[in-house]
Design a protein around this motif. Sequence first.
Motif, mmCIF file in Angstrom:
data_model
loop_
_atom_site.group_PDB
_atom_site.id
_atom_site.type_symbol
_atom_site.label_atom_id
_atom_site.label_comp_id
_atom_site.label_asym_id
_atom_site.label_seq_id
_atom_site.Cartn_x
_atom_site.Cartn_y
_atom_site.Cartn_z
ATOM 1 N N ALA A 138 0.831 -1.204 0.000
ATOM 2 C CA ALA A 138 0.000 0.000 0.000
ATOM 3 C C ALA A 138 0.867 1.256 0.000
ATOM 4 C CB ALA A 138 -0.919 -0.005 1.222
ATOM 5 N N ALA A 139 2.012 1.195 0.696
ATOM 6 C CA ALA A 139 2.909 2.355 0.734
ATOM 7 C C ALA A 139 3.514 2.626 -0.641
ATOM 8 C CB ALA A 139 4.008 2.112 1.765
ATOM 9 N N LEU A 140 3.843 1.565 -1.374
ATOM 10 C CA LEU A 140 4.359 1.749 -2.733
ATOM 11 C C LEU A 140 3.323 2.419 -3.626
ATOM 12 C CD1 LEU A 140 6.322 -1.570 -3.504
ATOM 13 C CD2 LEU A 140 7.261 0.735 -3.271
ATOM 14 N N GLN A 141 2.080 1.977 -3.501
ATOM 15 C CA GLN A 141 1.018 2.587 -4.297
ATOM 16 C C GLN A 141 0.839 4.060 -3.936
ATOM 17 O OE1 GLN A 141 -0.641 0.999 -6.852
ATOM 18 N NE2 GLN A 141 0.914 -0.569 -6.425
ATOM 19 N N SER A 142 0.915 4.356 -2.659
ATOM 20 C CA SER A 142 0.775 5.746 -2.218
ATOM 21 C C SER A 142 1.939 6.596 -2.686
ATOM 22 C CB SER A 142 0.677 5.787 -0.692
ATOM 23 O OG SER A 142 0.604 7.118 -0.230
ATOM 24 N N LEU A 143 3.115 5.982 -2.759
ATOM 25 C CA LEU A 143 4.300 6.708 -3.225
ATOM 26 C C LEU A 143 4.155 7.065 -4.699
ATOM 27 C CD1 LEU A 143 7.053 7.629 -2.048
ATOM 28 C CD2 LEU A 143 8.025 5.513 -2.943
ATOM 29 N N LEU A 144 3.559 6.153 -5.457
ATOM 30 C CA LEU A 144 3.363 6.401 -6.887
ATOM 31 C C LEU A 144 2.195 7.355 -7.144
ATOM 32 C CD1 LEU A 144 3.845 2.741 -8.208
ATOM 33 C CD2 LEU A 144 5.475 4.640 -8.360
ATOM 34 N N HIS A 145 1.211 7.332 -6.230
ATOM 35 C CA HIS A 145 0.032 8.192 -6.404
ATOM 36 C C HIS A 145 -0.246 8.940 -5.098
ATOM 37 C CE1 HIS A 145 -0.606 5.878 -10.085
ATOM 38 N NE2 HIS A 145 -0.533 4.780 -9.360
ATOM 39 N N PRO A 146 0.569 9.928 -4.773
ATOM 40 C CA PRO A 146 0.423 10.642 -3.488
ATOM 41 C C PRO A 146 -0.893 11.422 -3.412
ATOM 42 C CG PRO A 146 2.020 11.754 -4.906
ATOM 43 C CD PRO A 146 1.698 10.461 -5.593
ATOM 44 N N GLN A 147 -1.408 11.515 -2.168
ATOM 45 C CA GLN A 147 -2.649 12.245 -1.931
ATOM 46 C C GLN A 147 -2.432 13.265 -0.821
ATOM 47 O OE1 GLN A 147 -5.699 9.400 -1.064
ATOM 48 N NE2 GLN A 147 -5.676 8.491 -3.114
ATOM 49 N N ALA A 148 -3.216 14.304 -0.862
ATOM 50 C CA ALA A 148 -3.085 15.371 0.129
ATOM 51 C C ALA A 148 -3.487 14.861 1.513
ATOM 52 C CB ALA A 148 -3.952 16.561 -0.260
ATOM 53 N N ILE A 149 -2.860 15.432 2.558
ATOM 54 C CA ILE A 149 -3.136 15.062 3.943
ATOM 55 C C ILE A 149 -3.824 16.231 4.638
ATOM 56 C CG2 ILE A 149 -2.121 14.420 6.163
ATOM 57 C CD1 ILE A 149 0.137 13.110 4.622
ATOM 58 N N ALA A 150 -4.913 15.930 5.345
ATOM 59 C CA ALA A 150 -5.662 16.970 6.046
ATOM 60 C C ALA A 150 -5.365 16.910 7.546
ATOM 61 C CB ALA A 150 -7.161 16.796 5.809
ATOM 62 N N ARG A 151 -5.239 18.045 8.188
ATOM 63 C CA ARG A 151 -5.101 18.190 9.636
ATOM 64 C C ARG A 151 -4.055 17.249 10.241
ATOM 65 N NH1 ARG A 151 -11.219 18.005 11.788
ATOM 66 N NH2 ARG A 151 -10.249 18.968 13.632
ATOM 67 N N VAL A 173 3.988 15.627 0.815
ATOM 68 C CA VAL A 173 3.281 14.433 1.277
ATOM 69 C C VAL A 173 4.084 13.148 1.034
ATOM 70 C CG1 VAL A 173 1.007 15.460 0.984
ATOM 71 C CG2 VAL A 173 2.053 14.221 -0.931
ATOM 72 N N LEU A 174 5.190 13.247 0.278
ATOM 73 C CA LEU A 174 5.990 12.050 0.032
ATOM 74 C C LEU A 174 6.586 11.495 1.326
ATOM 75 C CD1 LEU A 174 7.873 12.868 -3.303
ATOM 76 C CD2 LEU A 174 5.917 11.346 -2.950
ATOM 77 N N TYR A 175 6.807 12.349 2.320
ATOM 78 C CA TYR A 175 7.324 11.863 3.603
ATOM 79 C C TYR A 175 6.349 10.869 4.232
ATOM 80 C CZ TYR A 175 11.143 15.243 3.703
ATOM 81 O OH TYR A 175 12.284 15.941 3.441
ATOM 82 N N ASP A 176 5.073 11.091 4.016
ATOM 83 C CA ASP A 176 4.046 10.198 4.536
ATOM 84 C C ASP A 176 4.188 8.804 3.926
ATOM 85 O OD1 ASP A 176 1.475 9.675 5.940
ATOM 86 O OD2 ASP A 176 0.715 9.482 3.890
ATOM 87 N N SER A 177 4.326 8.739 2.618
ATOM 88 C CA SER A 177 4.439 7.449 1.934
ATOM 89 C C SER A 177 5.762 6.758 2.239
ATOM 90 C CB SER A 177 4.310 7.656 0.417
ATOM 91 O OG SER A 177 3.068 8.246 0.101
ATOM 92 N N LEU A 178 6.849 7.537 2.306
ATOM 93 C CA LEU A 178 8.155 6.952 2.603
ATOM 94 C C LEU A 178 8.177 6.345 4.009
ATOM 95 C CD1 LEU A 178 10.557 9.630 1.066
ATOM 96 C CD2 LEU A 178 10.231 7.264 0.277
ATOM 97 N N ALA A 179 7.569 7.042 4.963
ATOM 98 C CA ALA A 179 7.515 6.522 6.329
ATOM 99 C C ALA A 179 6.707 5.226 6.380
ATOM 100 C CB ALA A 179 6.907 7.562 7.262
ATOM 101 N N ALA A 180 5.601 5.182 5.642
ATOM 102 C CA ALA A 180 4.793 3.968 5.602
ATOM 103 C C ALA A 180 5.586 2.809 4.995
ATOM 104 C CB ALA A 180 3.520 4.215 4.806
ATOM 105 N N LEU A 181 6.397 3.129 3.975
ATOM 106 C CA LEU A 181 7.224 2.106 3.338
ATOM 107 C C LEU A 181 8.243 1.542 4.321
ATOM 108 C CD1 LEU A 181 7.482 0.939 0.429
ATOM 109 C CD2 LEU A 181 9.366 2.546 0.079
ATOM 110 N N LEU A 182 8.907 2.418 5.072
ATOM 111 C CA LEU A 182 9.891 1.984 6.064
ATOM 112 C C LEU A 182 9.229 1.166 7.169
ATOM 113 C CD1 LEU A 182 12.076 5.206 6.409
ATOM 114 C CD2 LEU A 182 12.704 3.053 5.291
ATOM 115 N N LEU A 183 8.045 1.586 7.573
ATOM 116 C CA LEU A 183 7.335 0.836 8.606
ATOM 117 C C LEU A 183 6.973 -0.567 8.122
ATOM 118 C CD1 LEU A 183 4.904 3.388 10.293
ATOM 119 C CD2 LEU A 183 6.932 2.316 11.248
ATOM 120 N N GLY A 184 6.620 -0.680 6.860
ATOM 121 C CA GLY A 184 6.308 -1.998 6.310
ATOM 122 C C GLY A 184 7.486 -2.941 6.431
ATOM 123 N N VAL A 185 8.684 -2.445 6.094
ATOM 124 C CA VAL A 185 9.903 -3.263 6.204
ATOM 125 C C VAL A 185 10.174 -3.610 7.664
ATOM 126 C CG1 VAL A 185 12.389 -3.303 5.826
ATOM 127 C CG2 VAL A 185 10.880 -2.260 4.112
#
Length: 330
Positions: free
Chosen positions: A97-110, A174-186
């Motif tokens: 899911a983190a890879l998909q988010s990295l390829l298609h980033p979305q805005a983060i609210a609050r 917002v890429l920091y969000d996806s990168l962190a999720a990727l690291l957490l997955g590992v």
Amino acid sequence: MPLPLKTRYAILSLVVSVGLIGIKFYAWAITRSQVVLTDALESIINVVASGFALYSIYLASLPKDENHPYGHGKIEYLSVGFEGGLILMAGGYIFYAALQSLLHPQAIARPDWGIALLAATALVNLVVGFLLVRAGRQHHSPALVGDGQHLYLDAVSTFVSCLALGMVILTDNVLYDSLAALLLGVFIVVNGYRMVRRSVSGLMDEADVTTVQQVVAELQEHRLPAWIDVHNLRVQRYGASLHIDCHVTMPYYLSLEQTHEQVHGIEEVVTQEFGVPVEMFVHADPCTFAACSHCHVAACPVRQHPFTREITWTLANVAKNERHALGLSE
């Protein structure tokens, strides 16, 4: 009748996990952050694992029966493996899911609200995890230790999520969000593998070196002259209980009653060392004249050789299935 302490801690873990999962999904609902979703999905594993740990602790507390002559303690290792397997699957999905988010980033609210909510859950997990690990080690419960370590892992994941959201606030990237999720997955996959590995070790009766060393040290410290030799020592852990068996060479002329007294003395020395139920079986071997050189028995009526040296019992030599210095396999 009050619930056993281990059961109460397991219930605490389950209740806390259920409460925190609601907070994390609320945090995801208001932020739509990938790393927050990652954290919330892992918390689902917490709930399932805590429930299984609670059930395994109940089973492990049941007494021995005809179908389970060594008790039910092994179920706790199965609980750890089950939890590790769930973590592995969750980590794999999170990584994808983190890879998909990295390829298609979305805005983060609050993201500020996300940080506040997640930080609170991380602190709770740290406190409860510490309590579970401490109780599990005190009561020799692999299930409680595994559950507590999982909460530690969840707290680390949550702090990483907070850091990622903080970087999003500071950089508006917002890429920091996806990168962190990727690291957490590992990170989650690696820790899930370690839990499965520990479970397999327990189920396969992998040698507990620390416990074996304790047994050997006690026998060495309290050894009596009639305990000429100790070998083929094995220690198995069944949840909180220990099963120990060994061979002890004793003077062949001892009566059955005298041999029984010596065996009972060995059992007392070992069982007093551990604060858990210990089941010990000692097989008495008759000595041969080749053992005279390292036999302490004074005024032995059948001695053929003088005493020359004592063989110090160590982890390396007591585990062998042969009498020391004799080279005689049994």
